[in-house]
Design a protein around this motif. Sequence first.
Motif, PDB file in Angstrom:
ATOM      1  N   LEU A   1      -0.039  43.511  52.477  1.00 43.47           N
ATOM      2  CA  LEU A   1       0.481  43.359  53.755  1.00 43.47           C
ATOM      3  C   LEU A   1       1.958  43.835  53.512  1.00 43.47           C
ATOM      4  CD1 LEU A   1      -0.271  39.754  54.678  1.00 43.47           C
ATOM      5  CD2 LEU A   1      -1.211  41.850  55.411  1.00 43.47           C
ATOM      6  N   GLY A   2       2.323  44.596  52.188  1.00 47.13           N
ATOM      7  CA  GLY A   2       3.616  45.171  52.235  1.00 47.13           C
ATOM      8  C   GLY A   2       4.735  44.186  51.969  1.00 47.13           C
ATOM      9  N   GLY A   3       4.444  42.933  51.809  1.00 43.00           N
ATOM     10  CA  GLY A   3       5.295  41.928  51.409  1.00 43.00           C
ATOM     11  C   GLY A   3       5.733  41.949  50.013  1.00 43.00           C
ATOM     12  N   ARG A   4       6.820  40.944  49.779  1.00 45.60           N
ATOM     13  CA  ARG A   4       7.002  40.974  48.309  1.00 45.60           C
ATOM     14  C   ARG A   4       6.600  39.313  48.038  1.00 45.60           C
ATOM     15  NH1 ARG A   4      13.499  40.604  47.622  1.00 45.60           N
ATOM     16  NH2 ARG A   4      13.506  38.500  48.977  1.00 45.60           N
ATOM     17  N   GLN A   5       6.544  39.137  46.672  1.00 45.36           N
ATOM     18  CA  GLN A   5       6.348  37.894  46.197  1.00 45.36           C
ATOM     19  C   GLN A   5       7.523  37.005  45.989  1.00 45.36           C
ATOM     20  OE1 GLN A   5       3.219  36.694  45.634  1.00 45.36           O
ATOM     21  NE2 GLN A   5       3.649  34.969  44.654  1.00 45.36           N
ATOM     22  N   PRO A   6       7.614  35.967  46.527  1.00 48.00           N
ATOM     23  CA  PRO A   6       8.918  35.272  46.243  1.00 48.00           C
ATOM     24  C   PRO A   6       9.422  34.889  45.014  1.00 48.00           C
ATOM     25  CG  PRO A   6       7.275  33.819  47.262  1.00 48.00           C
ATOM     26  CD  PRO A   6       6.506  35.255  47.286  1.00 48.00           C
ATOM     27  N   SER A   7      10.350  34.972  44.432  1.00 46.93           N
ATOM     28  CA  SER A   7      10.954  35.141  43.200  1.00 46.93           C
ATOM     29  C   SER A   7      11.093  33.454  42.577  1.00 46.93           C
ATOM     30  CB  SER A   7      12.002  35.842  42.745  1.00 46.93           C
ATOM     31  OG  SER A   7      13.078  35.290  43.299  1.00 46.93           O
ATOM     32  N   GLY A   8      11.065  32.613  43.507  1.00 51.81           N
ATOM     33  CA  GLY A   8      11.173  31.221  43.267  1.00 51.81           C
ATOM     34  C   GLY A   8      12.584  30.716  43.198  1.00 51.81           C
ATOM     35  N   THR A   9      13.701  31.614  43.342  1.00 50.44           N
ATOM     36  CA  THR A   9      14.798  31.452  43.511  1.00 50.44           C
ATOM     37  C   THR A   9      15.427  31.320  45.246  1.00 50.44           C
ATOM     38  OG1 THR A   9      15.758  33.535  43.324  1.00 50.44           O
ATOM     39  CG2 THR A   9      15.429  32.169  41.332  1.00 50.44           C
ATOM     40  N   ARG A  10      16.414  30.527  45.458  1.00 52.32           N
ATOM     41  CA  ARG A  10      16.957  30.480  46.721  1.00 52.32           C
ATOM     42  C   ARG A  10      18.196  31.100  46.872  1.00 52.32           C
ATOM     43  NH1 ARG A  10      15.908  25.394  47.485  1.00 52.32           N
ATOM     44  NH2 ARG A  10      13.960  25.738  48.478  1.00 52.32           N
ATOM     45  N   HIS A  11      18.619  31.862  47.672  1.00 51.91           N
ATOM     46  CA  HIS A  11      20.029  32.348  48.295  1.00 51.91           C
ATOM     47  C   HIS A  11      21.051  31.148  48.303  1.00 51.91           C
ATOM     48  CE1 HIS A  11      23.206  34.390  49.884  1.00 51.91           C
ATOM     49  NE2 HIS A  11      22.776  35.699  49.384  1.00 51.91           N
ATOM     50  N   PRO A  12      22.160  31.368  47.687  1.00 58.89           N
ATOM     51  CA  PRO A  12      23.052  30.393  47.614  1.00 58.89           C
ATOM     52  C   PRO A  12      23.362  29.821  49.015  1.00 58.89           C
ATOM     53  CG  PRO A  12      23.771  31.858  46.031  1.00 58.89           C
ATOM     54  CD  PRO A  12      22.444  32.475  46.991  1.00 58.89           C
ATOM     55  N   LEU A  13      23.409  30.701  49.934  1.00 61.70           N
ATOM     56  CA  LEU A  13      24.013  30.304  51.247  1.00 61.70           C
ATOM     57  C   LEU A  13      22.790  29.465  51.988  1.00 61.70           C
ATOM     58  CD1 LEU A  13      25.634  33.357  52.637  1.00 61.70           C
ATOM     59  CD2 LEU A  13      26.705  31.470  51.906  1.00 61.70           C
ATOM     60  N   VAL A  14      21.413  29.629  51.718  1.00 68.86           N
ATOM     61  CA  VAL A  14      20.438  28.828  52.161  1.00 68.86           C
ATOM     62  C   VAL A  14      20.536  27.479  51.460  1.00 68.86           C
ATOM     63  CG1 VAL A  14      17.897  28.643  52.069  1.00 68.86           C
ATOM     64  CG2 VAL A  14      18.888  30.957  52.504  1.00 68.86           C
ATOM     65  N   ALA A  15      20.847  27.442  50.234  1.00 69.53           N
ATOM     66  CA  ALA A  15      21.209  26.075  49.505  1.00 69.53           C
ATOM     67  C   ALA A  15      22.177  25.424  50.187  1.00 69.53           C
ATOM     68  CB  ALA A  15      21.183  26.487  48.127  1.00 69.53           C
TER      69      ALA A  15
END
Length: 69
Positions: A21-35
């Motif tokens: 689908l052209g997407g990327r696999q999530p790396s398992g980390t979260r952006h600090p602003l989301v946290a």
Amino acid sequence: MTETSGRTALRAQGRRAAAALGGRQPSGTRHPLVAVAIVLPLASVLTVVFGGWEAVVTQASSVVGMLGR
């Protein structure tokens, strides 16, 4: 052992679907602003409920005092 190989197969299938689908696999980390966006509402509710606002103000004024020297 069978359960582990089943999970591995599901992960591989998910990676193939994401690549197709052209997407990327999530790396398992979260952006600090989301946290911060996740934690901030709960932290503010706990501060109000337990009356910790005065402690936050006291600590902040102490830090400002140390930085001002």
